[in-house]
Design a protein around this motif. Structure first.
Motif, PDB file in Angstrom:
ATOM      1  N   UNK A 144       0.829  -1.210   0.000  1.00 12.03           N
ATOM      2  CA  UNK A 144       0.000   0.000   0.000  1.00 12.03           C
ATOM      3  C   UNK A 144       0.860   1.255   0.000  1.00 12.03           C
ATOM      4  N   UNK A 145       1.980   1.217   0.721  1.00 12.15           N
ATOM      5  CA  UNK A 145       2.875   2.374   0.745  1.00 12.15           C
ATOM      6  C   UNK A 145       3.423   2.649  -0.649  1.00 12.15           C
ATOM      7  N   UNK A 146       3.794   1.598  -1.382  1.00 12.85           N
ATOM      8  CA  UNK A 146       4.297   1.782  -2.752  1.00 12.85           C
ATOM      9  C   UNK A 146       3.204   2.377  -3.636  1.00 12.85           C
ATOM     10  N   UNK A 147       1.974   1.906  -3.460  1.00 14.94           N
ATOM     11  CA  UNK A 147       0.865   2.453  -4.250  1.00 14.94           C
ATOM     12  C   UNK A 147       0.654   3.928  -3.957  1.00 14.94           C
ATOM     13  N   UNK A 148       0.681   4.283  -2.665  1.00 17.41           N
ATOM     14  CA  UNK A 148       0.481   5.683  -2.280  1.00 17.41           C
ATOM     15  C   UNK A 148       1.655   6.555  -2.720  1.00 17.41           C
ATOM     16  N   UNK A 149       2.860   6.001  -2.668  1.00 13.74           N
ATOM     17  CA  UNK A 149       4.060   6.751  -3.035  1.00 13.74           C
ATOM     18  C   UNK A 149       4.108   7.026  -4.531  1.00 13.74           C
ATOM     19  N   UNK A 150       3.763   6.012  -5.325  1.00 12.37           N
ATOM     20  CA  UNK A 150       3.877   6.134  -6.781  1.00 12.37           C
ATOM     21  C   UNK A 150       2.631   6.713  -7.432  1.00 12.37           C
ATOM     22  N   UNK A 153      11.370   8.224  -3.918  1.00 11.53           N
ATOM     23  CA  UNK A 153      11.688   7.587  -2.632  1.00 11.53           C
ATOM     24  C   UNK A 153      12.526   8.532  -1.798  1.00 11.53           C
ATOM     25  N   UNK A 154      11.851   9.441  -1.108  1.00  9.99           N
ATOM     26  CA  UNK A 154      12.476  10.429  -0.238  1.00  9.99           C
ATOM     27  C   UNK A 154      11.820  10.340   1.130  1.00  9.99           C
ATOM     28  N   UNK A 155      12.467  10.860   2.184  1.00  6.19           N
ATOM     29  CA  UNK A 155      11.845  10.839   3.513  1.00  6.19           C
ATOM     30  C   UNK A 155      10.476  11.498   3.533  1.00  6.19           C
ATOM     31  N   UNK A 156      10.344  12.624   2.827  1.00  9.85           N
ATOM     32  CA  UNK A 156       9.054  13.318   2.787  1.00  9.85           C
ATOM     33  C   UNK A 156       8.024  12.478   2.051  1.00  9.85           C
TER      34      UNK A 156
END
Length: 492
Positions: free
Chosen positions: A176-182, A202-205
């Protein structure tokens, strides 16, 4: 698995030079040494080779005279992705656990990095994996495909992120994190993301923002799932075993998806877009045998207009049930084939009972297995709040009488059918203590909880009583020593 071989090329020794000079030269480090990297895939996914071990070799092993070098070489741009010419730095690695509430065993892990490097690994029986890398390789996106979970073949992939060396778990939550990030389907991003896209996203923010979106999405699932403080699905280490809190969270998440009638792909899209996975979700606690066991329970008004119920009982297994509700939010009917054969649902399903096909104390065909309360109710720890109040009592998903807690604390039950009342019990309050109250007549221990719900100036009290045979930890129901009872106060 990458194997680096330092290959040093030397000119043929000049026979005119002394032997000692030639020997010394052989131990010097040449400034022109080449590093070849051999990349081993234990099980190839290439259709041409079939599932056999396959190696690829770094580009500097190719002769400069090859007419295809820099001129359409398949390995330079195709899916082989020949490893780079620099060996991994010693001691630098990525590792983690791949799990879905059960470990993913013999899953193929592929780590695609911003440096252009691709590393692979295979998960162990515990779901753990690791691979060597260089500090300059990161950040990376990770895929686990294939393998089994609980002995069942997995047909879908999961994704994660490695922002640097160390722990990078691969689970439905990291997916889910990858989906939200991308902002797109994780598999599509993994396949198409360029080196620059990985470094830019892929950054801290970016990761913090993506985690916030995931937390919001899972909170709309039955049970209103929440991540523990300080828990990061990607970097927090855990064991894929029963009893591990993080592994348990994955199991809860999986059951919640089923209850809501949505898929992992649906959840990914919701996390990316900021939309809810249900129309409304509720969190409850169910109590049962043995010894007033408290169980996480979730319900939801689903997007398909069904009503979902989920209970994760470590002793009896997980229950996922579909139902319908009335205009007040109370259960109206359970779906065909349900694990439960009876129910009581009150106050908009904020309190209730669920029954199973066991011998009850009042009904030989069903016994109340769970009595539940919503998180909207407040626990009452002072038993004197109940003094002077009257209740309707429910057992085996029906009311068979009323009870009174007198001003002196005595508890009296009156059966509706016969009108008979029991001898006043002056020890009712002891049931609310942690040790409970021992019933010497049948060798059971009675434990209880009390809650209240306040709305519109009116307060409703509910007591939950669970009796268990003394000295046992078995989840039995027999209507004699092991039973579940609920009382709901009457309004004055």
């Amino acid at each position: 698995m990458s194997i680096s071989i330092m290959a040093r090329a030397h000119a043929r020794p000049n026979s005119a030079r002394p032997l000692q000079e030639r020997s010394n030269r052989s131990h010097r480090t040449s400034p022109q040494q080449d590093v070849c990297t051999y990349h081993l895939v234990r099980i190839s996914r290439n259709r041409k080779t079939g599932p056999i071990p396959v190696t690829t070799t770094s580009a500097n092993s190719c002769p400069p005279t090859c007419s295809f070098k820099g001129n359409g070489c398949y390995a330079e741009s195709g899916p082989l992705a020949i490893p780079p010419t620099t060996a991994p730095e010693p001691g630098v690695k990525s590792n983690g656990t791949a799990a879905v509430g059960l470990p993913i065993v013999r899953g193929q892990v592929t780590m695609k990095c911003a440096s252009g490097t691709t590393m692979t690994a295979v998960t162990e029986s515990t779901g753990t994996w690791q691979t060597a890398a260089r500090n300059s390789d990161y950040p990376c996106v990770i895929q686990v495909s294939g393998g089994t979970a609980g002995g069942v073949e997995r047909t879908t992939s999961l994704y994660s992120i490695a922002s640097g060396p160390g722990v990078s778990n691969i689970t439905p939550l990291t997916d889910l994190i990858v989906a939200a990030l991308s902002g797109q389907e994780p598999g599509a991003w993994f396949a198409s993301a360029t080196n620059g896209a990985l470094s830019g996203a892929i950054t801290p923010v970016g990761l913090s923002d993506a985690l916030g979106k995931v937390k919001s999405a899972v909170a709309t699932l039955p049970g209103k799932l929440s991540l523990p403080d300080g828990f990061d699905p990607i970097t927090t280490g855990f064991n894929a075993t029963k009893g591990d809190a993080a592994d348990g969270l994955l199991e809860v998440y999986g059951v919640a998806l089923t209850t809501a009638g949505v898929t992992q792909a649906d959840a990914g899209r919701a996390a990316a877009s900021g939309t809810a996975l249900t129309k409304e979700a509720f969190s409850l606690t169910a109590y049962t045998t043995p010894n007033l066991t408290a169980i996480k329970m979730g319900t939801s008004k689903n997007l398909d207009d069904t009503f979902g119920i989920s209970i994760l009982d470590l002793n009896r297994g997980n229950y996922t049930v579909k139902a319908s509700i009335d205009a007040d939010g109370n259960l109206r009917a359970l779906s065909a084939g349900s694990s439960f054969n009876g129910y009581v649902s009150l106050l908009g399903n904020r309190i209730g009972q669920l029954c199973t096909a066991n011998k009850g104390g009042m009904d030989p065909t069903m016994a109340s297995q769970y009595a539940y309360v919503s998180s909207e109710l407040t626990e009452v720890t002072d038993a004197t709040e109940l003094f002077g109040k009257n209740f309707v009592e429910y057992e085996d998903c029906a009311s068979y009488g009323t009870s009174e807690i007198r001003a002196d604390g005595a508890f009296i039950f009156t059966e509706t059918a016969s009108g008979n009342s029991n001898t006043p019990d002056l020890n009712f309050a002891q049931a609310m203590a942690s040790n409970g109250r021992v019933n010497a007549e049948n060798g059971s221990v009675i434990r209880g909880k009390v809650y209240k719900y306040v709305v519109g100036g009116a307060t409703t009290y509910v007591y939950l009583i669970v009796s268990t045979k003394q000295g046992t930890s078995m989840p039995a129901l027999n209507g004699e020593t092991d039973y579940v009872v609920m009382g709901v106060s009457l309004q004055p």
